[in-house]
Design a protein around this motif. Sequence first.
Motif, PDB file in Angstrom:
ATOM      1  N   ILE A 147       0.870  -1.178   0.000  1.00  0.00           N
ATOM      2  CA  ILE A 147       0.000   0.000   0.000  1.00  0.00           C
ATOM      3  C   ILE A 147       0.905   1.225   0.000  1.00  0.00           C
ATOM      4  O   ILE A 147       1.598   1.500   0.986  1.00  0.00           O
ATOM      5  N   HIS A 148       0.925   1.940  -1.108  1.00  0.00           N
ATOM      6  CA  HIS A 148       1.893   3.032  -1.268  1.00  0.00           C
ATOM      7  C   HIS A 148       1.569   4.219  -0.365  1.00  0.00           C
ATOM      8  O   HIS A 148       0.433   4.416   0.083  1.00  0.00           O
ATOM      9  N   GLY A 149       2.599   5.028  -0.105  1.00  0.00           N
ATOM     10  CA  GLY A 149       2.430   6.259   0.651  1.00  0.00           C
ATOM     11  C   GLY A 149       2.242   7.452  -0.269  1.00  0.00           C
ATOM     12  O   GLY A 149       1.982   7.316  -1.456  1.00  0.00           O
ATOM     13  N   GLY A 150       2.392   8.638   0.325  1.00  0.00           N
ATOM     14  CA  GLY A 150       2.212   9.871  -0.424  1.00  0.00           C
ATOM     15  C   GLY A 150       1.271  10.855   0.238  1.00  0.00           C
ATOM     16  O   GLY A 150       0.651  11.686  -0.437  1.00  0.00           O
ATOM     17  N   GLY A 187      -0.077 -17.986  -5.053  1.00  0.00           N
ATOM     18  CA  GLY A 187      -0.106 -17.503  -3.686  1.00  0.00           C
ATOM     19  C   GLY A 187      -1.097 -18.243  -2.815  1.00  0.00           C
ATOM     20  O   GLY A 187      -1.996 -18.935  -3.302  1.00  0.00           O
ATOM     21  N   ASP A 188      -0.932 -18.086  -1.522  1.00  0.00           N
ATOM     22  CA  ASP A 188      -1.814 -18.668  -0.514  1.00  0.00           C
ATOM     23  C   ASP A 188      -2.728 -17.573   0.015  1.00  0.00           C
ATOM     24  O   ASP A 188      -2.278 -16.671   0.717  1.00  0.00           O
ATOM     25  N   GLN A 189      -4.018 -17.655  -0.333  1.00  0.00           N
ATOM     26  CA  GLN A 189      -4.951 -16.614   0.089  1.00  0.00           C
ATOM     27  C   GLN A 189      -5.184 -16.626   1.595  1.00  0.00           C
ATOM     28  O   GLN A 189      -5.761 -15.682   2.147  1.00  0.00           O
ATOM     29  N   GLY A 190      -4.695 -17.657   2.288  1.00  0.00           N
ATOM     30  CA  GLY A 190      -4.789 -17.703   3.737  1.00  0.00           C
ATOM     31  C   GLY A 190      -3.526 -17.248   4.440  1.00  0.00           C
ATOM     32  O   GLY A 190      -3.432 -17.367   5.661  1.00  0.00           O
ATOM     33  N   ASN A 191      -2.555 -16.739   3.681  1.00  0.00           N
ATOM     34  CA  ASN A 191      -1.297 -16.256   4.265  1.00  0.00           C
ATOM     35  C   ASN A 191      -0.921 -14.941   3.585  1.00  0.00           C
ATOM     36  O   ASN A 191      -0.034 -14.885   2.739  1.00  0.00           O
ATOM     37  N   VAL A 192      -1.644 -13.894   3.968  1.00  0.00           N
ATOM     38  CA  VAL A 192      -1.516 -12.582   3.340  1.00  0.00           C
ATOM     39  C   VAL A 192      -0.975 -11.587   4.354  1.00  0.00           C
ATOM     40  O   VAL A 192      -1.471 -11.500   5.486  1.00  0.00           O
ATOM     41  N   ALA A 193       0.046 -10.863   3.969  1.00  0.00           N
ATOM     42  CA  ALA A 193       0.603  -9.777   4.779  1.00  0.00           C
ATOM     43  C   ALA A 193       0.366  -8.461   4.059  1.00  0.00           C
ATOM     44  O   ALA A 193       0.628  -8.351   2.862  1.00  0.00           O
ATOM     45  N   ILE A 194      -0.149  -7.469   4.769  1.00  0.00           N
ATOM     46  CA  ILE A 194      -0.276  -6.122   4.216  1.00  0.00           C
ATOM     47  C   ILE A 194       0.904  -5.309   4.712  1.00  0.00           C
ATOM     48  O   ILE A 194       1.349  -5.448   5.849  1.00  0.00           O
ATOM     49  N   PHE A 195       1.445  -4.446   3.836  1.00  0.00           N
ATOM     50  CA  PHE A 195       2.522  -3.570   4.284  1.00  0.00           C
ATOM     51  C   PHE A 195       2.463  -2.263   3.516  1.00  0.00           C
ATOM     52  O   PHE A 195       2.029  -2.207   2.366  1.00  0.00           O
ATOM     53  N   GLY A 196       2.850  -1.199   4.200  1.00  0.00           N
ATOM     54  CA  GLY A 196       2.804   0.123   3.598  1.00  0.00           C
ATOM     55  C   GLY A 196       3.757   1.058   4.289  1.00  0.00           C
ATOM     56  O   GLY A 196       4.235   0.790   5.403  1.00  0.00           O
ATOM     57  N   GLU A 197       4.034   2.174   3.628  1.00  0.00           N
ATOM     58  CA  GLU A 197       4.976   3.168   4.154  1.00  0.00           C
ATOM     59  C   GLU A 197       4.291   4.527   4.211  1.00  0.00           C
ATOM     60  O   GLU A 197       3.519   4.884   3.324  1.00  0.00           O
ATOM     61  N   GLY A 214       4.691   5.153   9.703  1.00  0.00           N
ATOM     62  CA  GLY A 214       3.334   5.678   9.765  1.00  0.00           C
ATOM     63  C   GLY A 214       2.595   5.024  10.908  1.00  0.00           C
ATOM     64  O   GLY A 214       2.058   3.922  10.761  1.00  0.00           O
ATOM     65  N   PRO A 215       2.534   5.651  12.092  1.00  0.00           N
ATOM     66  CA  PRO A 215       1.974   4.998  13.279  1.00  0.00           C
ATOM     67  C   PRO A 215       0.453   5.052  13.323  1.00  0.00           C
ATOM     68  O   PRO A 215      -0.198   5.805  12.594  1.00  0.00           O
ATOM     69  N   CYS A 216      -0.104   4.255  14.231  1.00  0.00           N
ATOM     70  CA  CYS A 216      -1.560   4.257  14.436  1.00  0.00           C
ATOM     71  C   CYS A 216      -2.060   5.572  15.022  1.00  0.00           C
ATOM     72  O   CYS A 216      -3.247   5.883  14.906  1.00  0.00           O
ATOM     73  N   GLN A 217      -1.164   6.322  15.650  1.00  0.00           N
ATOM     74  CA  GLN A 217      -1.582   7.571  16.296  1.00  0.00           C
ATOM     75  C   GLN A 217      -1.678   8.745  15.336  1.00  0.00           C
ATOM     76  O   GLN A 217      -1.857   9.881  15.765  1.00  0.00           O
ATOM     77  N   TRP A 218      -1.549   8.520  14.052  1.00  0.00           N
ATOM     78  CA  TRP A 218      -1.641   9.626  13.092  1.00  0.00           C
ATOM     79  C   TRP A 218      -2.954  10.378  13.296  1.00  0.00           C
ATOM     80  O   TRP A 218      -3.993   9.782  13.558  1.00  0.00           O
ATOM     81  N   SER A 219      -2.906  11.685  13.162  1.00  0.00           N
ATOM     82  CA  SER A 219      -4.079  12.519  13.424  1.00  0.00           C
ATOM     83  C   SER A 219      -5.056  12.439  12.249  1.00  0.00           C
ATOM     84  O   SER A 219      -4.860  13.078  11.216  1.00  0.00           O
ATOM     85  N   HIS A 258      12.971  10.172   5.656  1.00  0.00           N
ATOM     86  CA  HIS A 258      11.689   9.533   5.354  1.00  0.00           C
ATOM     87  C   HIS A 258      11.723   8.851   3.990  1.00  0.00           C
ATOM     88  O   HIS A 258      12.170   9.437   3.005  1.00  0.00           O
ATOM     89  N   ALA A 259      11.289   7.615   3.941  1.00  0.00           N
ATOM     90  CA  ALA A 259      11.254   6.773   2.730  1.00  0.00           C
ATOM     91  C   ALA A 259      12.635   6.266   2.326  1.00  0.00           C
ATOM     92  O   ALA A 259      12.773   5.629   1.282  1.00  0.00           O
ATOM     93  N   GLY A 260      13.655   6.497   3.144  1.00  0.00           N
ATOM     94  CA  GLY A 260      15.001   6.069   2.799  1.00  0.00           C
ATOM     95  C   GLY A 260      15.166   4.566   2.706  1.00  0.00           C
ATOM     96  O   GLY A 260      16.090   4.083   2.053  1.00  0.00           O
ATOM     97  N   GLU A 261      14.275   3.814   3.364  1.00  0.00           N
ATOM     98  CA  GLU A 261      14.392   2.355   3.321  1.00  0.00           C
ATOM     99  C   GLU A 261      13.831   1.745   2.046  1.00  0.00           C
ATOM    100  O   GLU A 261      14.146   0.580   1.710  1.00  0.00           O
ATOM    101  N   LEU A 262      13.006   2.483   1.302  1.00  0.00           N
ATOM    102  CA  LEU A 262      12.294   1.882   0.178  1.00  0.00           C
ATOM    103  C   LEU A 262      13.216   1.334  -0.910  1.00  0.00           C
ATOM    104  O   LEU A 262      12.973   0.235  -1.426  1.00  0.00           O
ATOM    105  N   PRO A 263      14.283   2.041  -1.322  1.00  0.00           N
ATOM    106  CA  PRO A 263      15.153   1.446  -2.342  1.00  0.00           C
ATOM    107  C   PRO A 263      15.822   0.150  -1.887  1.00  0.00           C
ATOM    108  O   PRO A 263      16.231  -0.662  -2.729  1.00  0.00           O
ATOM    109  N   TYR A 264      15.935  -0.055  -0.586  1.00  0.00           N
ATOM    110  CA  TYR A 264      16.562  -1.265  -0.075  1.00  0.00           C
ATOM    111  C   TYR A 264      15.603  -2.457  -0.095  1.00  0.00           C
ATOM    112  O   TYR A 264      16.031  -3.611  -0.097  1.00  0.00           O
TER     113      TYR A 264
END
Length: 517
Positions: A99-102, A175-185, A213-218, A415-421
Amino acid sequence: MAEGPVLSFYGLPYAAPPVGALRWRAPAPAAPWSGVRDGSARGHPCPQEGPLAAGASEDCLFVNVTMPADAPRATGTPPAAGGGGTGGSGAGLPVLVWIHGGGFVTGSANDVDMSAFAAGGPAVLVGVNYRLGALGQLALPALNTESGGDAGSYSLADIIAALRWVRANAAAFGGDQGNVAIFGESAGSVNVCGLLAAPSARGLFQRAVMQSGPCQWSLPTMATAEGTGQQFAARMGCTDPAGVLDCLRARPVEQIVAGSGQADILTAPTWAPVVGSRTLPRFPVDAVAAGSAAGVPVLLGTVRDEGRAFTSSYDSGGELTAERFAQIVRAEIPDRADAVLAAYPPGAVPARERLAQVITDRVFACPTAHSADLFSQPRGQPGSGAVVPGRAFMYEFDVPGLGPVTDSVATGATHAGELPYLFRSAASDAPHAGATASERALSAAMVDYWTRFAATGDPNTPPAGAVGGGSGERVLPGWPPWPGERNSTVPDRLALEPGVLLARSGYAVAHHCDLWG
C-alpha cells in the motif's frame, strides 16, 4: 510479462472506474473481460498533483502482481476482474500486499519494483492503487445520507476491495490466500493500521508491516471532515445542498485536484481516512487497544531521521535561524513549546536539524513506539473473547553516509530512505547506483526479514521448505520482539544499517518520548 526470474501482471482492475455517478461511491465490481488481457501495460495513477499528474486518470483502481516465474499455480478459472477467481486450497507462497504512501494525496502502485521481493522470498507481491485526496476522502452530509453513513471512506474501501480480490485470486498466481501480509509506508502505513481497525477488513490478512506511519496519526473525525468538505464544495462553486453531489460529480477532475490543498507535516492532514464512518467507526489506536488487531503479528519501524525530508516546507532555500525555529515550535506546538525548546537546545546542531529532530520524534518515532506498545499487549479477539498474546517487532533504519536533504542538515537516511533497499530489481542486488557491498547486504537482509515475517509472523523464522536462494538460506542476526515496556536496558528494536544488524535498546530515550508520550 516475463522479467528475469519473475512474471509481472500490470494494471489488473479490482473495481470499476469510479467516474461519473460512481465518483464518491463505494468501489463497484469491475467488468469482466474475455480472451487474453494485456498484462504488460501499467495502469493510470489516480488523479493528483506532482510528477504523476500527467498520466493520471480516475480509471485507476488496479493491482500489479509479481510472482516467481517457476511458482506452481492453481488450475481452474483465470484471475477474475473484481474477484471470483479459483480460490485455491490454502497451499502456495505467502502474499505481500503493498500500500503506497504519499500523504493520502499522491503516489501510485507503479512507483516500486516488486521483483526482488518476489524472487527473494519467494513470494507473490501485489501493489494496490487507491483513490487519493478529495476523490478518496471527501465527506459531506449529502454523501453520508447517500451512503448510509460511509462518507470519507472511499480510499480505505478501495484497499479492502483489493484485498478481497487477492483472496479470490491469489492461487491463480501461486499464492496462498490464507497467508496474506499487508505492508505500507508513510500514509500507506497509516492505511495498514486503518485496515487493522476496520471491521470489514477482518480476516482478509494475517500479518501487517507498518513503515514510518503509526496508528496515532491525526485522522479527521466525521464532523471535521464534513466541515472540510463543505469548504471544498464552496471552492468548487457547489453551494446548493440539494444539488451539491450532482454539481461536484460534474466538475472536471483537474478542478477537483487543484482545489483540494493539503497541510504541512506538523498539522493534521486535510485529506485522510475519516473516523466515524461505517468502514472506520473508531480511531485506529482505540480499535487496536480494544482488540481489533488481536492475533495479527506486526512488524513496524522508522527511519532514524524521518524529519529531514520535511524541513524544506519551512523557509525553503534559505537558512533557518534559531529564532525561526522557536517561532515554528511556538506556532505549531503551543501547548508544550517551552519544554520542546528546552529538550532541543541550540548549540552545535543547526536550527534546521533541530527542527528535523522535532518532526522525527513527535510525528514518527514516539507514536510508533506507542503503537508497538499496543501491538505487544495481549488482547481479547472481537467476537470470541479469547485472549491472545501480542507480538510486535520494531526496527530503526539508517544509512549514515547518505547525502543531506539540504545543505543545512546532516547526512543520513530520512523519510522513505528504506524503500530502495526493499524495492530493487531482481536483476541487481544494488539498492542504488554506487551502492557499497554492505549496502547490498543490508538490502538482501531486509528482503529476507520482511518475507520471513510475511510467511511465518516472525522475522527470525524462515518459511518451511524455503528454496532457491530465498529467505530460508541466509543466517541473520536475531530480531528481538518489542518488550512492551519503556526500559532503556532491554533490547527493543533491530538497527538496520550497512554493516550493522544489531539489537539495540533505549529507543524511547533517544527520541525524547518522555516529552511526546
